[in-house]
Design an enzyme around this catalytic site. Structure first.
Site, PDB file in Angstrom:
ATOM      1  N   ASP A 150      16.207 -58.037  13.090  1.00  0.00           N
ATOM      2  CA  ASP A 150      16.194 -59.485  13.277  1.00  0.00           C
ATOM      3  C   ASP A 150      16.306 -59.783  14.765  1.00  0.00           C
ATOM      4  O   ASP A 150      16.732 -58.922  15.544  1.00  0.00           O
ATOM      5  CB  ASP A 150      17.335 -60.152  12.507  1.00  0.00           C
ATOM      6  CG  ASP A 150      17.023 -61.588  12.098  1.00  0.00           C
ATOM      7  OD1 ASP A 150      15.965 -62.122  12.504  1.00  0.00           O
ATOM      8  OD2 ASP A 150      17.843 -62.178  11.382  1.00  0.00           O
ATOM      9  N   ASP A 151      15.912 -60.996  15.124  1.00  0.00           N
ATOM     10  CA  ASP A 151      16.021 -61.392  16.523  1.00  0.00           C
ATOM     11  C   ASP A 151      17.467 -61.670  16.906  1.00  0.00           C
ATOM     12  O   ASP A 151      17.931 -61.276  17.960  1.00  0.00           O
ATOM     13  CB  ASP A 151      15.135 -62.607  16.827  1.00  0.00           C
ATOM     14  CG  ASP A 151      15.433 -63.821  15.946  1.00  0.00           C
ATOM     15  OD1 ASP A 151      16.157 -63.700  14.937  1.00  0.00           O
ATOM     16  OD2 ASP A 151      14.911 -64.908  16.254  1.00  0.00           O
ATOM     17  N   ASP A 206      23.674 -64.786  14.054  1.00  0.00           N
ATOM     18  CA  ASP A 206      24.449 -65.925  14.541  1.00  0.00           C
ATOM     19  C   ASP A 206      25.711 -66.085  13.702  1.00  0.00           C
ATOM     20  O   ASP A 206      26.723 -65.449  13.952  1.00  0.00           O
ATOM     21  CB  ASP A 206      23.570 -67.179  14.513  1.00  0.00           C
ATOM     22  CG  ASP A 206      24.203 -68.379  15.188  1.00  0.00           C
ATOM     23  OD1 ASP A 206      25.444 -68.464  15.270  1.00  0.00           O
ATOM     24  OD2 ASP A 206      23.460 -69.272  15.626  1.00  0.00           O
TER      25      ASP A 206
END
Length: 151
Positions: free
Chosen positions: A97-98, A101
């Site tokens: 994943d980028d 969060d």
């Protein structure tokens, strides 16, 4: 708490994803990659190419509900809209994943693929513990503007 912005260019993102690839290369070999759609698609492509991985699967988890009043989004109950069937329990697979969060999406995907290794280019403290490998950690109040998010 004031929001800080981190504007990432295509060149910076490519450099960062390749650096993550170098970390992951020594942890392999890998049977394949599961990209978390949509943010993980770009780094998964870069990692797959760097590590010569040809099997790239996707998982889609919708964690935000569109409000009917406009473009604002609210965090909702996460829903898996596309399963990574080919990856089985994740053994030998990388989840890419980028950004991790809050960890909402990461928790869902980790339950689907308990034997996979989870790697992100960027991480915030609330979700950092869910990723096995992260290239760059930022503060929780940092808003990362990725190159594909620009108008």
């Amino acid at each position: 708490m004031a929001t800080h912005y981190l504007d990432i260019s295509w060149q910076e993102f490519h450099r960062d994803a390749k650096a993550l690839s170098r970390i992951l290369a020594v942890r392999g070999p890998w049977r394949g990659i599961v990209a978390i759609s949509r943010g993980g698609l770009v780094p998964a492509t870069i990692v797959a190419r760097a590590l010569n991985i040809r099997v790239v699967e996707t998982v889609s988890v919708v964690a935000y509900d569109q409000l009917s009043q406009g473009d604002e989004e609210n965090l909702g109950e996460p829903k898996v809209t596309k399963l990574p069937d080919f990856a089985g329990d994740g053994e030998g697979f990388l989840i890419i994943d980028d950004l991790v969060d809050s960890g909402t999406t990461a928790r869902v995907v980790r339950r689907l693929l308990p034997k996979a290794r989870f790697a992100c280019v960027y991480a915030k403290p609330a979700g950092r513990g869910l990723a096995d490998d992260v290239l760059t950690e930022v503060s929780q109040d940092t808003w990362i503007v990725l190159p594909w998010e620009r108008d």
